[in-house]
Scaffold this motif. Structure first.
Motif, PDB file in Angstrom:
ATOM      1  N   MET A   1      14.487  11.095   9.553  1.00 50.43           N
ATOM      2  CA  MET A   1      13.722  12.313   9.246  1.00 50.43           C
ATOM      3  C   MET A   1      14.286  13.474  10.052  1.00 50.43           C
ATOM      4  SD  MET A   1       9.587  12.955   9.461  1.00 50.43           S
ATOM      5  CE  MET A   1       9.244  11.739   8.192  1.00 50.43           C
ATOM      6  N   SER A   2      14.312  14.658   9.456  1.00 49.02           N
ATOM      7  CA  SER A   2      14.883  15.827  10.105  1.00 49.02           C
ATOM      8  C   SER A   2      13.799  16.632  10.815  1.00 49.02           C
ATOM      9  CB  SER A   2      15.592  16.689   9.060  1.00 49.02           C
ATOM     10  OG  SER A   2      14.674  17.086   8.050  1.00 49.02           O
ATOM     11  N   VAL A   3      14.224  17.717  11.448  1.00 49.42           N
ATOM     12  CA  VAL A   3      13.291  18.607  12.144  1.00 49.42           C
ATOM     13  C   VAL A   3      12.258  19.146  11.154  1.00 49.42           C
ATOM     14  CG1 VAL A   3      13.099  20.797  13.394  1.00 49.42           C
ATOM     15  CG2 VAL A   3      15.006  19.240  13.873  1.00 49.42           C
ATOM     16  N   ALA A   4      11.013  19.218  11.592  1.00 47.67           N
ATOM     17  CA  ALA A   4       9.940  19.734  10.730  1.00 47.67           C
ATOM     18  C   ALA A   4      10.301  21.132  10.235  1.00 47.67           C
ATOM     19  CB  ALA A   4       8.625  19.774  11.496  1.00 47.67           C
ATOM     20  N   ALA A   5      10.044  21.394   8.970  1.00 47.07           N
ATOM     21  CA  ALA A   5      10.451  22.656   8.358  1.00 47.07           C
ATOM     22  C   ALA A   5       9.572  23.826   8.773  1.00 47.07           C
ATOM     23  CB  ALA A   5      10.448  22.516   6.836  1.00 47.07           C
ATOM     24  N   SER A   6       8.353  23.553   9.222  1.00 49.27           N
ATOM     25  CA  SER A   6       7.431  24.628   9.596  1.00 49.27           C
ATOM     26  C   SER A   6       6.379  24.069  10.543  1.00 49.27           C
ATOM     27  CB  SER A   6       6.755  25.220   8.357  1.00 49.27           C
ATOM     28  OG  SER A   6       5.903  24.259   7.760  1.00 49.27           O
ATOM     29  N   ILE A   7       5.680  24.974  11.210  1.00 52.43           N
ATOM     30  CA  ILE A   7       4.593  24.545  12.106  1.00 52.43           C
ATOM     31  C   ILE A   7       3.490  23.834  11.324  1.00 52.43           C
ATOM     32  CG2 ILE A   7       2.755  25.357  13.627  1.00 52.43           C
ATOM     33  CD1 ILE A   7       5.486  25.253  14.972  1.00 52.43           C
ATOM     34  N   PRO A   8       3.063  24.311  10.146  1.00 53.84           N
ATOM     35  CA  PRO A   8       2.064  23.549   9.383  1.00 53.84           C
ATOM     36  C   PRO A   8       2.533  22.136   9.042  1.00 53.84           C
ATOM     37  CG  PRO A   8       2.160  25.797   8.568  1.00 53.84           C
ATOM     38  CD  PRO A   8       3.299  25.650   9.532  1.00 53.84           C
ATOM     39  N   LEU A   9       3.808  21.964   8.721  1.00 50.87           N
ATOM     40  CA  LEU A   9       4.304  20.628   8.419  1.00 50.87           C
ATOM     41  C   LEU A   9       4.376  19.764   9.677  1.00 50.87           C
ATOM     42  CD1 LEU A   9       7.071  21.418   5.777  1.00 50.87           C
ATOM     43  CD2 LEU A   9       4.836  20.363   5.397  1.00 50.87           C
ATOM     44  N   LEU A  10       4.684  20.371  10.814  1.00 45.98           N
ATOM     45  CA  LEU A  10       4.629  19.630  12.075  1.00 45.98           C
ATOM     46  C   LEU A  10       3.197  19.193  12.354  1.00 45.98           C
ATOM     47  CD1 LEU A  10       5.568  18.541  14.795  1.00 45.98           C
ATOM     48  CD2 LEU A  10       5.489  20.883  15.688  1.00 45.98           C
ATOM     49  N   LYS A  11       2.251  20.094  12.148  1.00 46.82           N
ATOM     50  CA  LYS A  11       0.839  19.737  12.343  1.00 46.82           C
ATOM     51  C   LYS A  11       0.464  18.544  11.474  1.00 46.82           C
ATOM     52  CE  LYS A  11      -2.292  22.240  10.391  1.00 46.82           C
ATOM     53  NZ  LYS A  11      -3.215  23.348  10.024  1.00 46.82           N
ATOM     54  N   ASN A  12       0.940  18.517  10.252  1.00 49.45           N
ATOM     55  CA  ASN A  12       0.645  17.400   9.353  1.00 49.45           C
ATOM     56  C   ASN A  12       1.292  16.108   9.855  1.00 49.45           C
ATOM     57  OD1 ASN A  12      -0.867  19.013   7.665  1.00 49.45           O
ATOM     58  ND2 ASN A  12       0.811  19.414   6.230  1.00 49.45           N
ATOM     59  N   ARG A  13       2.506  16.193  10.381  1.00 44.73           N
ATOM     60  CA  ARG A  13       3.151  15.002  10.936  1.00 44.73           C
ATOM     61  C   ARG A  13       2.307  14.413  12.068  1.00 44.73           C
ATOM     62  NH1 ARG A  13       9.690  15.948  11.812  1.00 44.73           N
ATOM     63  NH2 ARG A  13      10.225  16.347   9.618  1.00 44.73           N
ATOM     64  N   ILE A  14       1.851  15.288  12.954  1.00 46.67           N
ATOM     65  CA  ILE A  14       1.059  14.817  14.093  1.00 46.67           C
ATOM     66  C   ILE A  14      -0.260  14.220  13.613  1.00 46.67           C
ATOM     67  CG2 ILE A  14      -0.085  15.508  16.239  1.00 46.67           C
ATOM     68  CD1 ILE A  14       1.993  17.842  16.352  1.00 46.67           C
TER      69      ILE A  14
ATOM     70  N   LEU B   1       5.340  13.267  22.568  1.00 45.09           N
ATOM     71  CA  LEU B   1       4.822  12.963  21.240  1.00 45.09           C
ATOM     72  C   LEU B   1       5.008  14.141  20.301  1.00 45.09           C
ATOM     73  CD1 LEU B   1       1.640  11.055  20.260  1.00 45.09           C
ATOM     74  CD2 LEU B   1       2.133  13.225  19.170  1.00 45.09           C
ATOM     75  N   VAL B   2       4.606  15.324  20.730  1.00 41.70           N
ATOM     76  CA  VAL B   2       4.695  16.489  19.856  1.00 41.70           C
ATOM     77  C   VAL B   2       6.153  16.878  19.643  1.00 41.70           C
ATOM     78  CG1 VAL B   2       3.929  18.860  19.487  1.00 41.70           C
ATOM     79  CG2 VAL B   2       2.451  17.255  20.713  1.00 41.70           C
ATOM     80  N   ARG B   3       6.921  16.906  20.702  1.00 43.10           N
ATOM     81  CA  ARG B   3       8.345  17.279  20.590  1.00 43.10           C
ATOM     82  C   ARG B   3       9.112  16.330  19.683  1.00 43.10           C
ATOM     83  NH1 ARG B   3      10.469  15.650  25.512  1.00 43.10           N
ATOM     84  NH2 ARG B   3      10.855  13.716  24.384  1.00 43.10           N
ATOM     85  N   ASP B   4       8.922  15.044  19.881  1.00 39.24           N
ATOM     86  CA  ASP B   4       9.722  14.080  19.130  1.00 39.24           C
ATOM     87  C   ASP B   4       9.288  13.984  17.670  1.00 39.24           C
ATOM     88  OD1 ASP B   4      11.218  13.632  21.365  1.00 39.24           O
ATOM     89  OD2 ASP B   4      10.129  11.836  21.969  1.00 39.24           O
ATOM     90  N   LEU B   5       7.992  14.160  17.392  1.00 40.05           N
ATOM     91  CA  LEU B   5       7.577  14.232  15.999  1.00 40.05           C
ATOM     92  C   LEU B   5       8.146  15.480  15.332  1.00 40.05           C
ATOM     93  CD1 LEU B   5       3.852  13.028  16.097  1.00 40.05           C
ATOM     94  CD2 LEU B   5       5.838  11.775  15.305  1.00 40.05           C
ATOM     95  N   ALA B   6       8.266  16.561  16.087  1.00 40.44           N
ATOM     96  CA  ALA B   6       8.907  17.772  15.547  1.00 40.44           C
ATOM     97  C   ALA B   6      10.377  17.537  15.285  1.00 40.44           C
ATOM     98  CB  ALA B   6       8.722  18.937  16.518  1.00 40.44           C
TER      99      ALA B   6
END
Length: 261
Positions: free
Chosen positions: A1-14, A48-53
């Motif tokens: 998986m690549s870097v999250a495309a946006s902050i909302p998508l990062l929020k969804n990953r978390i 956790l937050v950094r690596d999910l991003a």
């Protein structure tokens, strides 16, 4: 998986990660929802937050770090009730059969207590980290991510730089910089390049090499004959492919076993 495309998508990953049905995830939710139920504002910080991003859940292999926006006395009482152990920088470490969790009261974060950053609310946490790739947090109750506008673009550009220069462990951050540059395939920004150039010498090389060998089953510094060779690799315009850039480990700071971010 690549870097999250946006902050909302990062929020969804978390959010999705925290809602998974495996027993470790259930145990983490129980800690957040039961043990921390008396605190209205808590943030997950660190790996956790950094690596999910950065890579999604495949990239997260770490402990959990939590900052609590609450009275220091209440956080101390929580630690006493859990049997948590004080760490070196005003927080506490607690271990279950599933997780090792470090937690702090907001006002006792290192950058705040040492007068480097005014930390009044959870959104101030990204200002307190040494590395810019760590400058992100997730407000668990509000389900909100706090980060600078260029946080994800910098991850996508595979750059790493210093976010807040004062720090409690020069050697610890030299080691983290070396491992992140070499294992992640990131390139240092100008401030981090200066930091490496100023502080990486034969004495510090021997120190971080010895510490790394005792902490990691895959030390990277052993691939180099000395400080000059390591410095050349770290500061090169293009990363020499000496190491497995797919490797991913949360880094323990030398002398700071209980501080993971």
């Amino acid at each position: 998986m690549s870097v999250a495309a946006s902050i909302p998508l990062l929020k969804n990953r978390i959010y999705r990660y925290l809602r998974e049905t495996g027993s470790p995830h259930k145990a983490l939710r129980e800690f957040l929802n039961v043990e921390l139920k008396d605190f209205d504002r808590i943030a997950i910080v660190g790996g956790l937050v950094r690596d999910l991003a950065r890579r999604g859940k495949v990239g997260f292999r770490s402990d959990i770090d939590i900052v609590i926006d609450g009275e220091v006395e209440k956080v101390t009482e929580l630690a006493r009730r859990l049997g948590a152990t004080p760490n070196r920088f005003g927080g506490f470490g607690w271990k279950s059969d599933r997780w090792k969790i470090d937690f702090w009261a907001l006002g006792t974060t290192w950058a705040s207590t040492n007068g480097h950053v005014l930390v009044a609310e959870l959104s101030d946490i990204p200002k307190t980290t040494f590395f810019d790739c760590d400058a992100v947090c997730y407000d668990y109750r509000a389900k909100t991510v706090h980060a600078s506008p260029d946080y994800l673009p910098r991850l996508r550009a595979r750059t790493i730089d210093i976010n807040l220069l004062p720090n409690p462990s020069v050697e610890g951050n030299l080691l983290r910089a070396a491992r992140r540059i070499l294992l992640w395939g990131f390139r240092p920004g100008e401030t981090l390049r200066t930091f490496i150039d100023d502080h990486l010498d034969e004495a510090s090389f021997r120190s971080i090499a010895g510490i790394e060998a005792g902490l990691f089953h895959s030390p990277v510094t052993q691939a180099f004959d000395g400080a000059a060779e390591l410095k050349t690799a770290l500061l090169a315009d293009q990363l020499t492919s000496l190491l497995n850039t797919a490797a991913n480990e949360q880094l323990i700071l030398p002398g700071m076993r209980d501080v993971r971010t």
